[in-house]
Design an enzyme around this catalytic site. Structure first.
Site, mmCIF file in Angstrom:
data_model
loop_
_atom_site.group_PDB
_atom_site.id
_atom_site.type_symbol
_atom_site.label_atom_id
_atom_site.label_comp_id
_atom_site.label_asym_id
_atom_site.label_seq_id
_atom_site.Cartn_x
_atom_site.Cartn_y
_atom_site.Cartn_z
ATOM 1 N N ASN A 167 -5.195 7.862 7.198
ATOM 2 C CA ASN A 167 -5.339 7.318 5.842
ATOM 3 C C ASN A 167 -6.717 6.685 5.723
ATOM 4 O OD1 ASN A 167 -5.107 5.197 3.649
ATOM 5 N ND2 ASN A 167 -3.103 6.184 3.483
ATOM 6 N N ASP B 113 -13.709 6.670 -2.729
ATOM 7 C CA ASP B 113 -12.887 6.591 -1.516
ATOM 8 C C ASP B 113 -12.144 7.895 -1.245
ATOM 9 O OD1 ASP B 113 -11.440 5.393 0.612
ATOM 10 O OD2 ASP B 113 -9.780 4.966 -0.752
ATOM 11 N N ASP B 114 -11.635 8.535 -2.298
ATOM 12 C CA ASP B 114 -10.833 9.753 -2.088
ATOM 13 C C ASP B 114 -11.690 10.895 -1.559
ATOM 14 O OD1 ASP B 114 -8.202 8.850 -3.147
ATOM 15 O OD2 ASP B 114 -9.481 8.415 -4.864
ATOM 16 N N TYR C 76 0.878 -1.179 0.000
ATOM 17 C CA TYR C 76 0.000 0.000 0.000
ATOM 18 C C TYR C 76 0.909 1.221 0.000
ATOM 19 C CZ TYR C 76 -4.244 2.509 1.522
ATOM 20 O OH TYR C 76 -5.310 3.368 1.606
ATOM 21 N N ARG D 176 -5.121 10.228 -11.412
ATOM 22 C CA ARG D 176 -4.500 10.945 -10.271
ATOM 23 C C ARG D 176 -4.068 9.888 -9.263
ATOM 24 N NH1 ARG D 176 -4.915 10.204 -5.425
ATOM 25 N NH2 ARG D 176 -6.782 11.163 -4.611
ATOM 26 N N LYS E 141 -5.465 -1.593 -2.790
ATOM 27 C CA LYS E 141 -6.677 -1.332 -1.986
ATOM 28 C C LYS E 141 -7.399 -2.648 -1.705
ATOM 29 C CE LYS E 141 -6.684 3.262 -1.799
ATOM 30 N NZ LYS E 141 -6.839 4.105 -0.618
ATOM 31 N N GLU F 34 -11.504 5.016 -7.262
ATOM 32 C CA GLU F 34 -10.247 5.351 -6.608
ATOM 33 C C GLU F 34 -9.326 6.119 -7.542
ATOM 34 O OE1 GLU F 34 -9.739 4.176 -3.230
ATOM 35 O OE2 GLU F 34 -8.203 5.718 -3.402
ATOM 36 N N ASP F 35 -8.805 7.213 -7.042
ATOM 37 C CA ASP F 35 -7.758 7.975 -7.727
ATOM 38 C C ASP F 35 -8.152 8.443 -9.131
ATOM 39 O OD1 ASP F 35 -6.517 7.576 -5.353
ATOM 40 O OD2 ASP F 35 -4.664 6.765 -6.166
ATOM 41 N N ASN G 49 -0.067 11.708 -0.112
ATOM 42 C CA ASN G 49 0.713 10.486 -0.344
ATOM 43 C C ASN G 49 1.409 10.555 -1.696
ATOM 44 O OD1 ASN G 49 -0.313 9.154 2.016
ATOM 45 N ND2 ASN G 49 -2.238 8.861 0.924
HETATM 46 N N1 LIG Z 1 -4.433 10.352 3.536
HETATM 47 C C1 LIG Z 1 -5.417 9.939 2.787
HETATM 48 O O1 LIG Z 1 -6.203 9.062 3.164
HETATM 49 C C2 LIG Z 1 -5.629 10.559 1.426
HETATM 50 C C3 LIG Z 1 -6.852 10.360 0.778
HETATM 51 C C4 LIG Z 1 -7.060 10.940 -0.467
HETATM 52 C C5 LIG Z 1 -6.066 11.697 -1.059
HETATM 53 N N2 LIG Z 1 -4.875 11.828 -0.413
HETATM 54 C C6 LIG Z 1 -3.791 12.604 -1.025
HETATM 55 O O2 LIG Z 1 -4.204 13.937 -1.191
HETATM 56 C C7 LIG Z 1 -3.553 14.504 -2.311
HETATM 57 C C8 LIG Z 1 -4.562 15.238 -3.162
HETATM 58 O O3 LIG Z 1 -5.557 14.363 -3.637
HETATM 59 P P1 LIG Z 1 -6.796 14.946 -4.473
HETATM 60 O O4 LIG Z 1 -7.570 13.804 -4.977
HETATM 61 O O5 LIG Z 1 -7.520 15.969 -3.691
HETATM 62 O O6 LIG Z 1 -6.007 15.637 -5.675
HETATM 63 P P2 LIG Z 1 -6.486 16.776 -6.647
HETATM 64 O O7 LIG Z 1 -5.558 16.772 -7.787
HETATM 65 O O8 LIG Z 1 -7.955 16.610 -6.895
HETATM 66 O O9 LIG Z 1 -6.289 18.126 -5.807
HETATM 67 C C9 LIG Z 1 -5.064 18.687 -5.462
HETATM 68 C C10 LIG Z 1 -5.323 20.105 -4.979
HETATM 69 O O10 LIG Z 1 -4.118 20.623 -4.436
HETATM 70 C C11 LIG Z 1 -3.948 21.961 -4.904
HETATM 71 N N3 LIG Z 1 -2.533 22.347 -4.873
HETATM 72 C C12 LIG Z 1 -1.565 22.019 -5.751
HETATM 73 N N4 LIG Z 1 -0.414 22.626 -5.411
HETATM 74 C C13 LIG Z 1 -0.659 23.334 -4.278
HETATM 75 C C14 LIG Z 1 0.125 24.170 -3.463
HETATM 76 N N5 LIG Z 1 1.407 24.391 -3.728
HETATM 77 N N6 LIG Z 1 -0.457 24.742 -2.390
HETATM 78 C C15 LIG Z 1 -1.754 24.526 -2.107
HETATM 79 N N7 LIG Z 1 -2.555 23.733 -2.854
HETATM 80 C C16 LIG Z 1 -2.006 23.145 -3.931
HETATM 81 C C17 LIG Z 1 -4.528 21.948 -6.302
HETATM 82 O O11 LIG Z 1 -4.833 23.259 -6.738
HETATM 83 C C18 LIG Z 1 -5.752 21.091 -6.072
HETATM 84 O O12 LIG Z 1 -6.796 21.885 -5.588
HETATM 85 C C19 LIG Z 1 -2.818 13.354 -3.000
HETATM 86 O O13 LIG Z 1 -1.455 13.399 -2.650
HETATM 87 C C20 LIG Z 1 -3.432 12.115 -2.404
HETATM 88 O O14 LIG Z 1 -2.508 11.057 -2.327
HETATM 89 C C21 LIG Z 1 -4.643 11.293 0.815
HETATM 90 O O1 LIG Z 2 -4.056 5.371 -1.297
HETATM 91 C C1 LIG Z 2 -3.888 5.935 -0.209
HETATM 92 O O2 LIG Z 2 -2.955 5.611 0.548
HETATM 93 C C2 LIG Z 2 -4.838 6.981 0.275
HETATM 94 C C3 LIG Z 2 -5.598 7.703 -0.755
HETATM 95 O O3 LIG Z 2 -6.588 6.937 -1.344
HETATM 96 C C4 LIG Z 2 -4.769 8.421 -1.767
HETATM 97 O O4 LIG Z 2 -5.222 8.528 -2.894
HETATM 98 O O5 LIG Z 2 -3.710 8.920 -1.412
HETATM 99 MG MG LIG Z 3 -6.883 7.237 -3.355
#
Ligand SMILES: NC(=O)c1ccc[n+]([C@@H]2O[C@H](COP(=O)([O-])OP(=O)(O)OC[C@H]3O[C@@H](n4cnc5c(N)ncnc54)[C@H](O)[C@@H]3O)[C@@H](O)[C@H]2O)c1
Ligand SMILES: O=C(O)C[C@H](O)C(=O)O
Ligand SMILES: [Mg+2]
Length: 604
Positions: A491, A294-295, A129, A182, A200, A271-272, A446
């Protein structure tokens, strides 16, 4: 709120003991080498002699029978040797080597693979993961040996209804699907993103006990806009730009129709997907199919549990959540999902939507800085969170994160931007002036290199009394004098397995906001006051099966309460509705698959 019935540990142990004592038979339609080459049924040298006779295996294996425990030990020994032998290598070389050895076992013997995964989840989750799965996706072309899951491409238009029957399993319970647009914070990885649904679903097996014969990872290849991949001769996906608009949607529509025609009771996890399609597909399908994103939704629940934990850690009552100032960095599918769920929670606490009209507790930033009402071409999903420019002196459209933190003095700084290091030293230092006695810093992006800051930097620059959480795992941080800065892993893995499992076992028609809210509340109330005071907001990943049982039962409970539960197997809606909360926990625990060798019975 859902009352945690810790007796589930007992039921888990009981069901495990029971299944270990009398493992049910498993019907197999093949014989001889076909069985040895099928990881679902293969036991390697573990086939007992009588079974070797029955299945035409005699002479195809060395004569000694090795027990499951011995096979387990042998695998763990080779894993440990690999650790020892790669000490001088770089972290990524070691991680990929670990992934390879696990993947080889996965490809050969699923029962043994899932047992070592379940027993060693804390060590192996970072390999199968996040973060290693990100590296695997980036290097997918070179690592590819055998396909896993199904691939539907834009070239398969019109064929999906028949293609879906190529999948060998009669029954599928869980599908995780991506279009690779993504992948974590790594951007568009096209067909290489298949690693994410695989990872996943491994978590579904490990955490939720979904039977691995009933899972299906899916890649919808609609092209890629990643120029490097488009120019790579060995790229394994379609070498064309991504489909857009109706062309894109018609591919997803066709897949969904095909999947639900063959398996009407399957749960589909999106997802993603890049933001625009993440929201659009969720809206398009959530009332028609039993699916979730999920996101957007899993992440929101985990973040909400963390936000509520941060309130408790300050020694305040939960209703003070509405007074917390929360700065969200990243206005994508995850960031907006979190804000929407946090807003719903605050509205419920206040008992009114109106008070929240101004969204005065939330501050949202994207790549162009603070989002205000002056923002041109504002995304409709972000619009409700746009601030009035200048409402805090000097904070206008596009204000920097540093200025926002300095002026707002937030209780929580939450990153879902996908950009490593945006919580830099200055920003973290500014968090020392937070209005909270225990400021919370959630660097949720991540994989590890995309985290908004490291755990060590957060404790070093923002102070020792912060609460810290990251999306990918970090080691706890030694603070001197024997004190340790605790690192939480915020997460969505703490929720998606339970959401999927609860939806499956209730036979829910769809996944409602109420079911998601129940999942989040269950997670939020899981930790004791003592844990919370120590800055521990989420359970250890070692207890992920236990928390998933609780979350699953909470989701079943909510589905029943909303009359969405249509039953599962021979458990009908009436029986579900007569179950007490404890019964539901037992029901969920009893229905979790656990890897043991079952006697194989051949049937033509
Ligand atoms: N921890 C978790 O469970 C979890 C869950 C989902 C997503 N994530 C992580 O969150 C991140 C974003 O996912 P997402 O689906 O929202 O992506 P996304 O592409 O939909 O959104 C990213 C956002 O970040 C903004 N951004 C880019 N550069 C920036 C900066 N320098 N300062 C401020 N904002 C900025 C963009 O404008 C956009 O609004 C990914 O790294 C993903 O791995 C983590
Ligand atoms: O995949 C993960 O670890 C969490 C989340 O779904 C992500 O997109 O970052
Ligand atoms: Mg994800």
């Amino acid at each position: 709120m859902w009352n945690i019935a810790r007796s589930a540990t007992r039921s888990l142990r009981q069901s495990r003991r029971f299944s270990a004592a009398i493992p049910g038979p498993c019907i197999v339609h093949k014989r001889g080498t076909d069985i040895l080459h099928d990881p679902w049924f293969n036991k390697d040298t573990g086939f007992p002699l009588t079974e070797r006779d029955r299945l035409g295996l005699r002479g195809l294996l060395p004569p000694r029978v090795i027990s499951f425990e011995q096979q387990y030990e042998r695998f763990m020994n080779s894993y440990r040797s690999l650790e020892n032998n790669t000490r001088s290598e770089s972290a990524s070389v070691v991680s990929l080597a670990k992934w390879r050895i696990l993947n080889r076992l996965h490809d050969r013997n699923e029962t043994l693979y899932y047992r070592v995964l379940i027993d060693n989840i804390k060590d192996f989750a970072p390999i199968i993961y996040t973060p290693t799965v990100g590296l695997v996706c980036q290097n997918y072309g070179g690592l590819f040996r055998r396909p896993r899951g199904m691939y539907f491409s834009a070239k398969d238009k019109g064929e999906m209804m028949s293609m879906i029957y190529n999948w060998p399993s009669q029954q599928v319970d869980m599908i995780v699907i991506t279009d690779g647009s993504r992948i974590l914070g790594l951007g568009d990885l096209g067909v290489q993103g298949i690693g994410i649904p695989i990872g996943k679903l491994d978590m579904y097996v490990a955490a939720a006990g979904i039977n691995p014969q009933r899972i299906l990872p899916v890649m919808l290849d609609v092209g890629t806009n990643n120029q490097k991949l488009l120019q790579d001769n060995l790229y394994l996906g379609l070498r064309q730009p991504r489909l857009e608009g109706d062309e894109y949607l018609s591919i997803i529509d066709e897949f969904m129709e095909a999947a639900y025609t063959r398996w009407p009771k399957a749960i589909v996890q999106f997802e993603d997907f890049q933001m625009k399609w993440a929201f659009e597909t969720l809206q398009r399908y959530r009332k028609r199919f039993c699916m979730f994103n999920d996101d957007i939704q899993g992440t929101a629940g985990v973040a909400l549990a963390g936000l509520l934990g941060a309130v408790r850690a300050q020694g305040k009552p939960l209703k003070d959540f509405v007074k917390q100032k929360i700065v969200v960095v990243g206005a994508g599918s995850a960031g907006i999902g979190v804000l929407n769920m946090a807003k719903q929670a605050a509205s419920r606490m206040l008992g009114s939507n109106e008070i929240l009209e101004s969204n005065s507790q939330f501050w949202l930033l994207d790549k162009d800085g603070l989002v205000t009402k002056e923002r041109k071409n504002i995304d409709p999903a972000a619009a409700p969170y746009a601030r009035v420019p200048g409402e805090l002196e000097g904070l206008g459209e596009g204000a920097t994160l540093l200025d926002v933190v300095k002026k707002v003095k937030p209780h929580v700084l939450l990153g879902l931007s996908g950009v490593g290091g945006v919580f830099n030293e200055q920003v973290l230092r500014a968090m020392q002036q937070s209005d909270s006695c225990r400021p919370a810093i959630f660097a949720m992006s991540n994989p590890t290199m995309n985290a908004e800051c490291t755990a060590a930097d957060a404790f070093k620059h923002a102070g020792e009394n912060i609460i810290f959480a990251s999306g990918s795992p970090f080691e706890d941080v030694p603070l001197g004098n024997g004190k340790v800065g605790y690192v939480n892993q915020a997460n969505n893995m703490y929720l998606f397995p339970g959401i999927g499992l609860g939806a499956l076992l209730s036979g829910a028609r769809l996944i409602s906001d109420g079911m998601l809210q129940a999942a989040a509340e269950c997670l939020a109330s899981y930790m004791t006051e003592e844990d919370i005071a120590k800055g521990v907001l989420f359970p250890s990943i070692s207890s992920i099966r236990h928390i998933t049982t609780q979350v699953g039962a909470a989701v079943v409970e909510a589905a029943v309460a909303e009359e969405l539960a249509e039953g599962h197997g021979d458990v009908d809606p009436k029986e579900l509705s007569h179950m007490s909360k404890e019964d539901k926990v037992d029901y969920v625990a009893r229905n979790m698959w656990y890897p043991i060798y079952s006697p194989l019975v051949h049937e033509k």
